[in-house]
Motif scaffolding. Structure first.
Motif, short mmCIF file in Angstrom:
data_model
loop_
_atom_site.label_atom_id
_atom_site.label_comp_id
_atom_site.label_asym_id
_atom_site.label_seq_id
_atom_site.Cartn_x
_atom_site.Cartn_y
_atom_site.Cartn_z
N LEU B 94 0.89 -0.94 -0.07
CA LEU B 94 0.04 0.09 -0.10
C LEU B 94 0.81 1.28 0.15
O LEU B 94 2.12 1.03 0.22
CB LEU B 94 -0.79 -0.08 1.32
CG LEU B 94 -1.91 -1.15 1.35
CD1 LEU B 94 -2.86 -1.09 2.85
CD2 LEU B 94 -2.93 -0.92 0.15
N PHE B 95 0.49 2.36 -0.61
CA PHE B 95 0.99 3.56 -0.47
C PHE B 95 0.86 4.31 0.88
O PHE B 95 0.02 4.71 1.00
CB PHE B 95 0.60 4.36 -1.59
CG PHE B 95 0.55 3.81 -3.02
CD1 PHE B 95 1.78 3.04 -3.39
CD2 PHE B 95 -0.60 4.04 -3.71
CE1 PHE B 95 1.44 2.47 -4.61
CE2 PHE B 95 -0.63 3.30 -4.99
CZ PHE B 95 0.38 2.60 -5.39
N PRO B 96 2.18 4.34 1.83
CA PRO B 96 1.98 4.92 2.93
C PRO B 96 1.74 6.42 2.96
O PRO B 96 1.13 6.88 4.31
CB PRO B 96 3.29 4.36 3.65
CG PRO B 96 4.02 4.31 2.50
CD PRO B 96 3.37 3.81 1.48
N ASN B 97 1.92 7.09 2.03
CA ASN B 97 1.72 8.47 2.21
C ASN B 97 0.11 8.94 1.65
O ASN B 97 0.25 10.10 1.54
CB ASN B 97 2.83 8.98 1.12
CG ASN B 97 2.63 8.34 -0.50
OD1 ASN B 97 2.52 7.49 -0.68
ND2 ASN B 97 2.65 9.60 -1.47
N LYS B 98 -0.41 7.79 1.30
CA LYS B 98 -1.84 8.00 0.65
C LYS B 98 -2.77 7.56 1.81
O LYS B 98 -2.49 6.28 2.49
CB LYS B 98 -2.20 7.67 -0.20
CG LYS B 98 -1.17 7.93 -1.50
CD LYS B 98 -1.80 8.99 -2.30
CE LYS B 98 -0.82 9.49 -3.17
NZ LYS B 98 -0.81 10.99 -3.79
#
Ligand SMILES: Nc1ncnc2c1ncn2[C@@H]1O[C@H](COP(=O)(O)OP(=O)(O)OP(=O)(O)O)[C@@H](O)[C@H]1O
Ligand SMILES: [Mg+2]
Lengths: 228, 246
Positions: B94-98
């Motif tokens: 998963l994209f941790p910044n989103k």
């Protein structure tokens, strides 16, 4: 005392202003160069064989960038300055421009490595996940990789800023007047080395401490906004 | 089993990393709606096989056809192909910044499939399906492994792919979270999704798979229905393998 006579403090202040100007100019140039180089180099490193059609051009670009960083990082800043000031731009009278150029070209090599390692520190699975969803390399870079990498890049860039600021003292060799040159000139006139040199050492130190403090603040703020 | 039923086909697929031959001349096809589980010992090339299907790895030799198109052709836009093949990874990615919602809506919006509004509505629908509606605005770091993987599945589904690839989707999970992820996958299977699943969950393979492929040493050593493969394994190495995992 020796700082008050003849309004010398004004000279020091002006010198310091020049040093800061050089720092900012060189860092700006260094970032521009660094971004371009790191884009070429990471795109080259991350490309999958056969997938992109510009791979030949990319290989050439990568080789050039590698050569550049090797040369810049493998030679002393002082020597680079003298080559720029006395060989390449020997006839130029715009020493400030030459100094910014030389410092910026030097800094670019280091900034590119900072950005590159910031990008490389991100799990390759992030790029794969983005690409597996059908997004292009640039989109994933911009939306996913860079926002994460920036957290590693910014602190290192802060260090580069400080290094650069201290390195500006070297440009006095090509005759540009910044803080160190002011001290040298005054020492040459008065034959008293102690106060000018101790004085500018203190000034460099104070500025570096202020920069460090500001960077620390920035970093803390970034960490706080980082809700992951 | 008519020819036009085939959704994905690989022909004489080989893949080497340097001198290491990982996939050795594999030819295989997956029909629309079929669920294929891929099993085999560690390092046998299962992931590489799966990753060749959506060209995350470029085959060294051979071709991949998807939906009638030879996607190994260099003129093919890989992004367009991948839009139709969702992938779920062992480590979620998963994209941790989103936020969870942004994770789901990013690709549909950025590839031009949906407006942000449509994608948000889609995300709400999908999150409700996996009972994670209340997590929409959270960041992935606050989720458990099982929740992360359910989001990852949903993120892939948001592109409305024709097929989904799963690479050991439950291997990184604590045992008590495996079930919740497998349940989502079973539901997906029952809705008719075409699936290729690399897994160590033999129970799942037995229950869901139409066909099981046993991969070893870069080849499909044996294949068949779960009953055939688990009940009457012929290949010696498959027998060994099964005696260790079952
Ligand atoms: N990017 C790569 N570069 C070099 N070698 C690789 C790469 N990816 C995989 N390999 C090698 O290919 C072989 C097969 O790897 P692969 O990941 O496909 O196996 P696997 O069946 O998925 O194993 P596991 O069950 O452990 O996930 C291994 O020997 C691995 O070291
Ligand atoms: Mg694997």
């Amino acid at each position: 005392m020796s700082f008050v006579v003849n309004d010398r403090w004004k000279l020091y202040l002006k010198g310091l202003g020049k040093s800061l100007l050089l720092t900012v100019g060189a860092l700006a140039l260094g970032i521009v160069i660094g971004v371009v180089i790191s884009i070429v180099r990471t795109a080259h490193d991350q490309k999958r064989s056969g997938e992109d059609k510009i791979s030949a051009g990319l290989s050439v670009g990568n080789a050039i960038c590698q050569l550049y960083t090797t040369i810049i990082r493998g030679t002393p800043m002082m020597v680079q300055l003298m080559i720029m000031g006395f060989v390449v731009f020997a006839s130029s009278r715009n020493m400030q421009g030459v100094a910014i150029l030389a410092l910026g070209i030097n800094s670019g090599a280091y900034v590119s490595e900072i950005i590159r390692s910031g990008i490389m520190s991100i799990d390759p699975g992030q790029m794969e996940a983005g690409r597996s969803l059908g997004m292009g390399y640039g989109t994933v870079m911009k939306e996913v990789i860079l926002p994460q990498a920036i957290k590693n890049i910014l602190p290192a860039l802060g260090n580069e800023l400080i290094t650069l600021f201290k390195d500006t003292s070297l440009v006095s060799v090509i005759g540009m007047t910044e803080l160190t040159k002011v001290a040298r000139d005054i020492q040459a006139r008065t034959y008293l080395p102690m106060m000018p040199y101790l004085g500018i050492a203190l000034m460099y130190l104070v500025v570096v401490i202020i920069m460090t403090w500001l960077l620390g603040k920035l970093e803390r703020r970034m960490r706080r906004s980082d809700r992951r | 089993m008519t020819e036009d039923n085939v959704l994905l086909r690989v022909e004489h697929l080989s893949k080497s990393f340097g001198s290491n031959l990982v996939l050795d001349d594999i030819s295989e096809q997956i029909r629309t709606g079929e669920k294929v589980c891929i099993i085999g010992p560690s390092g046998s090339g299962k992931s590489t096989f799966l990753r060749c299907m959506n060209l995350l790895e470029r085959p060294t030799k051979g071709d991949v056809f998807f939906d009638g198109q030879k996607i190994t052709d260099l003129s093919v836009d890989v992004n367009k192909v991948r839009e139709q093949m969702g992938m779920v990874f062992q480590h979620f990615n998963l994209f941790p910044n989103k936020t969870v919602r942004q994770n789901i809506t990013l690709a549909p919006v950025r590839t031009g499939h949906m407006t942000q509004q449509e994608a948000d509505a889609e995300a709400d629908k999908l999150l409700a399906r996996v009972n994670l509606s209340e997590k929409a605005e959270d960041y992935p770091s606050s989720l458990s492994g099982g929740q992360k993987q359910r989001i990852a599945i949903v993120r892939a589904m948001a592109m409305h792919p024709k097929m989904m690839l799963f690479d050991e989707p439950t291997s990184a999970l604590d045992p008590e979270m495996v079930g919740e992820v497998l349940n989502v996958m079973k539901e997906l299977a029952s809705e008719g999704m075409t699936m290729a699943v690399v897994t160590h969950e033999m129970g799942f393979a037995r229950e869901v798979a139409d066909r099981v492929l046993f991969v070893d040493e870069g080849k499909i050593m044996e294949q068949g229905t779960p009953d055939e493969l688990f009940g009457h394994p012929k290949n010696r190495r498959l027998q060994d393998f099964l005696s260790k995992v079952l």
